[in-house]
Design a protein around this motif. Structure first.
Motif, PDB file in Angstrom:
ATOM      1  N   GLY A 116      65.950  32.216  28.000  1.00  0.00           N
ATOM      2  CA  GLY A 116      67.287  32.498  28.517  1.00  0.00           C
ATOM      3  C   GLY A 116      68.373  31.623  27.923  1.00  0.00           C
ATOM      4  O   GLY A 116      69.548  31.781  28.239  1.00  0.00           O
ATOM      5  N   THR A 117      67.999  30.679  27.034  1.00  0.00           N
ATOM      6  CA  THR A 117      68.999  29.773  26.456  1.00  0.00           C
ATOM      7  C   THR A 117      69.822  30.467  25.366  1.00  0.00           C
ATOM      8  O   THR A 117      69.268  31.090  24.462  1.00  0.00           O
ATOM      9  CB  THR A 117      68.305  28.535  25.850  1.00  0.00           C
ATOM     10  OG1 THR A 117      67.651  27.806  26.889  1.00  0.00           O
ATOM     11  CG2 THR A 117      69.315  27.637  25.151  1.00  0.00           C
ATOM     12  N   ALA A 118      71.143  30.353  25.501  1.00  0.00           N
ATOM     13  CA  ALA A 118      72.054  30.857  24.459  1.00  0.00           C
ATOM     14  C   ALA A 118      72.289  29.739  23.451  1.00  0.00           C
ATOM     15  O   ALA A 118      72.476  28.581  23.838  1.00  0.00           O
ATOM     16  CB  ALA A 118      73.373  31.286  25.084  1.00  0.00           C
ATOM     17  N   VAL A 119      72.273  30.083  22.170  1.00  0.00           N
ATOM     18  CA  VAL A 119      72.426  29.060  21.127  1.00  0.00           C
ATOM     19  C   VAL A 119      73.620  29.397  20.241  1.00  0.00           C
ATOM     20  O   VAL A 119      73.804  30.545  19.838  1.00  0.00           O
ATOM     21  CB  VAL A 119      71.147  28.955  20.268  1.00  0.00           C
ATOM     22  CG1 VAL A 119      71.315  27.893  19.183  1.00  0.00           C
ATOM     23  CG2 VAL A 119      69.930  28.638  21.142  1.00  0.00           C
ATOM     24  N   ALA A 120      74.435  28.387  19.945  1.00  0.00           N
ATOM     25  CA  ALA A 120      75.559  28.537  19.015  1.00  0.00           C
ATOM     26  C   ALA A 120      75.479  27.400  18.007  1.00  0.00           C
ATOM     27  O   ALA A 120      74.811  26.388  18.261  1.00  0.00           O
ATOM     28  CB  ALA A 120      76.877  28.480  19.785  1.00  0.00           C
ATOM     29  N   GLY A 121      76.132  27.548  16.873  1.00  0.00           N
ATOM     30  CA  GLY A 121      76.059  26.474  15.875  1.00  0.00           C
ATOM     31  C   GLY A 121      77.206  26.500  14.892  1.00  0.00           C
ATOM     32  O   GLY A 121      77.800  27.555  14.650  1.00  0.00           O
ATOM     33  N   VAL A 122      77.544  25.343  14.362  1.00  0.00           N
ATOM     34  CA  VAL A 122      78.450  25.255  13.209  1.00  0.00           C
ATOM     35  C   VAL A 122      77.785  24.340  12.183  1.00  0.00           C
ATOM     36  O   VAL A 122      77.087  23.395  12.540  1.00  0.00           O
ATOM     37  CB  VAL A 122      79.854  24.727  13.582  1.00  0.00           C
ATOM     38  CG1 VAL A 122      80.654  25.759  14.349  1.00  0.00           C
ATOM     39  CG2 VAL A 122      79.773  23.433  14.369  1.00  0.00           C
ATOM     40  N   PHE A 123      78.043  24.643  10.909  1.00  0.00           N
ATOM     41  CA  PHE A 123      77.315  23.969   9.837  1.00  0.00           C
ATOM     42  C   PHE A 123      78.251  23.600   8.695  1.00  0.00           C
ATOM     43  O   PHE A 123      79.349  24.132   8.595  1.00  0.00           O
ATOM     44  CB  PHE A 123      76.184  24.878   9.324  1.00  0.00           C
ATOM     45  CG  PHE A 123      75.225  25.249  10.421  1.00  0.00           C
ATOM     46  CD1 PHE A 123      74.142  24.437  10.710  1.00  0.00           C
ATOM     47  CD2 PHE A 123      75.434  26.385  11.200  1.00  0.00           C
ATOM     48  CE1 PHE A 123      73.273  24.756  11.746  1.00  0.00           C
ATOM     49  CE2 PHE A 123      74.575  26.706  12.242  1.00  0.00           C
ATOM     50  CZ  PHE A 123      73.492  25.895  12.512  1.00  0.00           C
ATOM     51  N   THR A 124      77.776  22.718   7.822  1.00  0.00           N
ATOM     52  CA  THR A 124      78.546  22.341   6.644  1.00  0.00           C
ATOM     53  C   THR A 124      78.907  23.574   5.818  1.00  0.00           C
ATOM     54  O   THR A 124      78.128  24.532   5.737  1.00  0.00           O
ATOM     55  CB  THR A 124      77.761  21.355   5.764  1.00  0.00           C
ATOM     56  OG1 THR A 124      78.545  21.075   4.606  1.00  0.00           O
ATOM     57  CG2 THR A 124      76.433  21.918   5.291  1.00  0.00           C
ATOM     58  N   ARG A 125      80.100  23.527   5.200  1.00  0.00           N
ATOM     59  CA  ARG A 125      80.490  24.614   4.305  1.00  0.00           C
ATOM     60  C   ARG A 125      80.165  24.285   2.851  1.00  0.00           C
ATOM     61  O   ARG A 125      80.585  24.977   1.933  1.00  0.00           O
ATOM     62  CB  ARG A 125      81.982  24.902   4.476  1.00  0.00           C
ATOM     63  CG  ARG A 125      82.255  25.708   5.747  1.00  0.00           C
ATOM     64  CD  ARG A 125      83.735  25.801   6.061  1.00  0.00           C
ATOM     65  NE  ARG A 125      84.221  24.542   6.612  1.00  0.00           N
ATOM     66  CZ  ARG A 125      85.335  24.408   7.332  1.00  0.00           C
ATOM     67  NH1 ARG A 125      86.072  25.472   7.589  1.00  0.00           N
ATOM     68  NH2 ARG A 125      85.707  23.235   7.787  1.00  0.00           N
ATOM     69  N   SER A 126      79.432  23.201   2.643  1.00  0.00           N
ATOM     70  CA  SER A 126      79.055  22.819   1.279  1.00  0.00           C
ATOM     71  C   SER A 126      78.346  23.964   0.575  1.00  0.00           C
ATOM     72  O   SER A 126      77.501  24.640   1.158  1.00  0.00           O
ATOM     73  CB  SER A 126      78.123  21.612   1.325  1.00  0.00           C
ATOM     74  OG  SER A 126      77.504  21.434   0.071  1.00  0.00           O
ATOM     75  N   SER A 127      78.693  24.168  -0.699  1.00  0.00           N
ATOM     76  CA  SER A 127      78.009  25.227  -1.447  1.00  0.00           C
ATOM     77  C   SER A 127      76.640  24.770  -1.928  1.00  0.00           C
ATOM     78  O   SER A 127      75.884  25.556  -2.490  1.00  0.00           O
ATOM     79  CB  SER A 127      78.864  25.686  -2.633  1.00  0.00           C
ATOM     80  OG  SER A 127      79.060  24.622  -3.527  1.00  0.00           O
TER      81      SER A 127
END
Lengths: 442, 442
Positions: free
Chosen positions: B76-87
């Motif tokens: 039931g856990t909702a997961v969100a994320g943000v990550f590096t934009r490094s190419s």
């Protein structure tokens, strides 16, 4: 076994101790020494017909050294210039730009006046007054329109320029003008530069030689302020101001805009190029063989001076070319090269003589340019470090580490995407940079 | 006069000499000490229902410390994320992004597995294999779909990840999972961080408390690589993954994207936010009072962790807020603030406790943002430094210098053009930064 002479032993030890103590007591204070990357000496520069130089001790800030220089350009001289794009640029920069943008009477001749010790930047209305006073006084003394007198100031920021000290010395400057004074002029504009910078070239024109000679200052500190860069290049070529400006603007991106010491942009950067037309050679026609040769020679002089600025970068112990090839566009190539050259982590690794290619990968990644991890090739000099998204199977850490011991390094990155290529030049980031710049100003 | 005992004298001198020599030989080696800007200790964080933590010694690179941590998130856990934009981002980052972009079955639960000591970045196809092996083994052990297992790696770049060392320890990790293990998890992902970083908040929901607890790592070095930042935040809120991601994305610019230690961007930055829904409070409805409170609390936790990362910045001795107001746009405000915060000349001046406002003017000028020299106002804390294009008539260098002695500083710049404002946080640039990063890796 011989008996030990304890007295002599104690003496020797005492000497050693006092030497080590002295070394220990004075570690951080940056000594005024010449950069280890400096050329052997100031080069022999050709006389440029129609250009005369003078310098005096005006005591703007420094004592016991020349700190103001004047250059007279003969009637008929075409003048071109490029300047910092900083939105907080100094009053003298704004003044030069306005004068070059306006209607110009080349027949009148021109002059350049430069002081070190005070940048007259962020000095509000009194800064503008100072520029008018200095350029006005030079114009009067040399019988020139004020619109043909260009000025630069380099040194501490935010202090009012004591311009009377400069205007008081203008008669002396005018009296001392001489054709062979270019090195003296280069020295007068030094701040914490550790050596004076000069470069020259000769081009075979139609009917005679065309000569180019230039001088630059940067990027030392003393007061300290940001690293200001001032460049003056002279030629006896016959060429229109419009064509001169075109060539200068075309070449500035790959020379002065392709160097970085610490990513900080001055409020005072200025480059003035003056062509006196006194060469016996014919006027340089657009798209001619001579035009091509002249532009190439001009670029070589600009690049030489730009490299000397990097070699005098604050605290520099390594001179580094970052060479990016295989980029999707020239803009991307430049962006990647600058991201590597400005990365504090890359620059400290170079200082530590560490072939830390992971940081190069990081800098490529953060640059914002199009890049594909799995198409990257990285070389330190001849040492192939990484290819196809990973360390090369042939990579030798020993060879790479040995290469990093050199004074002059090439970091080459091929992006594997297109045909665009750009190089930039930088230096390492060392303890001396911190020493020089973390010192309180007083 | 007593006769000198030269033998004894020589002995004493020898001792002194060897002491001084030892001191001289080992000046640069950075000691493993806690940052002077660290909080008093790890905070007491609330238990989040549905989140369990475990950590083990797997010997990925370090010995005698836990270096792999596992987090189990209840069904039931909702997961969100943000990550590096490094190419050039690492394989585990690409894997997390792909998994979060895909169709997700929250009912299945989820897991996060993190190792320190090796970043598995720029490791080509074997890097992808390593991610699959680790996440696959965790999925199997916890009976989860592999698409719900997220991984991060932090440490040396370009070395193959010895993933068998990790997979061999998964049974131990699963056995040790416990709700009160969050500090242990924070410690297991440290590299050269000098302290573990945690923060929390409580929000009053409809029908009960909603809790938030987060941990972060950064920005130490050891191997060394770039400063990697890993952040995990947990909440027992009932909220959809879509709304969770929206809130996270909205707040990341003013928190983690508003800090800088040295302008270098990692290949491995990752922030994962998980909401287990186990709070007794009702589901958070969009645009409700609770949604507003929850988002504000989330931001506060993110900002607290972000500030702790800066407080652990390599070599930091000052924690600095750069506050830009009066900008024409938020983008311009951010651009100016970052230009100041990333300027090596501003950062070295702060290290030297020098109120060098000229360098702030320089950084505004180079930022590329709209700025008018004559409308700038600059303050160091309460000290008005410059206004209307020049140093303020009331400026007191003594007061400014006294202010710069503090550990926590505010540099405030008003551009006088519009209403947009942004702050960023940074630290100073010191000799220790050079020591840490100019060290050869071996």
């Amino acid at each position: 076994m011989a008996k030990t002479d304890w007295k002599a032993e104690a003496k020797t030890l005492k000497k050693k101790l006092s030497k080590l103590k002295a070394k220990d007591a004075a570690p951080a204070k940056p000594a005024k020494m010449v950069s280890p990357l400096a050329p052997a000496g100031f080069p022999a520069l050709p006389v440029i017909g129609g250009v005369e130089y003078a310098a005096v001790e005006a005591g703007v800030r420094y004592s016991n050294r020349k700190d103001v220089m004047l250059i007279r350009l003969a009637p008929g001289t075409a003048v071109a210039g490029v300047f910092t794009r900083s939105s907080t640029r100094a009053a003298c920069v704004l003044d030069c730009q306005a004068k070059l943008a306006g209607k110009v009477d080349a027949a009148a001749g021109a002059a350049i006046v430069v002081n070190s010790g005070n940048s007259n930047a962020f000095t509000g209305a009194v800064g503008v007054e100072a520029v008018e006073a200095v350029t006005g006084a030079v114009a009067k003394a040399l019988d020139l329109p004020a619109s043909r007198v260009f000025s630069s100031s380099t040194g501490v920021i935010g202090e009012p320029l004591p311009y009377e000290k400069i205007t008081a010395k203008i008669p002396d400057l005018v009296k001392d003008l001489r054709e062979d004074g270019i090195e003296m002029a280069a020295r007068a504009m030094m701040t914490t530069d550790t050596f004076a910078k000069g470069a020259s070239a000769v081009v075979h024109g139609d009917g005679g030689e065309i000569r180019i000679a230039g001088i630059a200052k940067g990027s030392g500190m003393i007061a300290p302020d940001m690293a200001t860069m001032l460049v003056y290049i002279f030629t006896d070529a016959k060429i229109s101001a419009v064509n001169l400006q075109k060539m200068l603007s075309r070449q500035v991106d790959d020379t002065f805009n392709a160097i970085t010491v610490d990513s900080d942009t001055s409020t005072s950067d200025a480059l003035i190029l003056a062509a006196t037309g006194q060469s016996p050679a014919a006027e340089i026609a657009l798209r001619s063989r001579v035009a091509k040769d002249f532009e190439a020679a001009l670029k070589a002089v600009m690049l030489d001076l730009a490299h000397q600025v990097v070699r005098d970068g604050e605290g520099a112990t390594k001179f580094v070319e970052v060479k990016v090839t295989g980029a999707a566009s020239p803009e991307d190539a430049h962006r990647v090269a600058m991201a590597i050259a400005n990365s504090p982590l890359v620059k400290t690794a170079i200082a530590g003589q560490d072939p830390n290619w992971g940081r190069v990968v990081m800098a490529v990644g953060k640059s914002g340019a199009q890049a594909d991890r799995d198409k990257l090739t990285i070389r330190f000099g001849d040492v192939l470090v990484a290819e196809k998204g990973w360390r090369s199977p042939d990579y030798s850490e020993e060879k790479a580490a040995a290469y990093m011991q050199r004074d002059e390094l090439v970091i080459a990155v091929d992006l594997g995407l297109g045909k665009a290529a750009k190089s930039v030049w930088t230096c390492d980031l060392t303890h001396r940079y911190i020493d020089i710049n973390a010192d309180y100003r007083s």
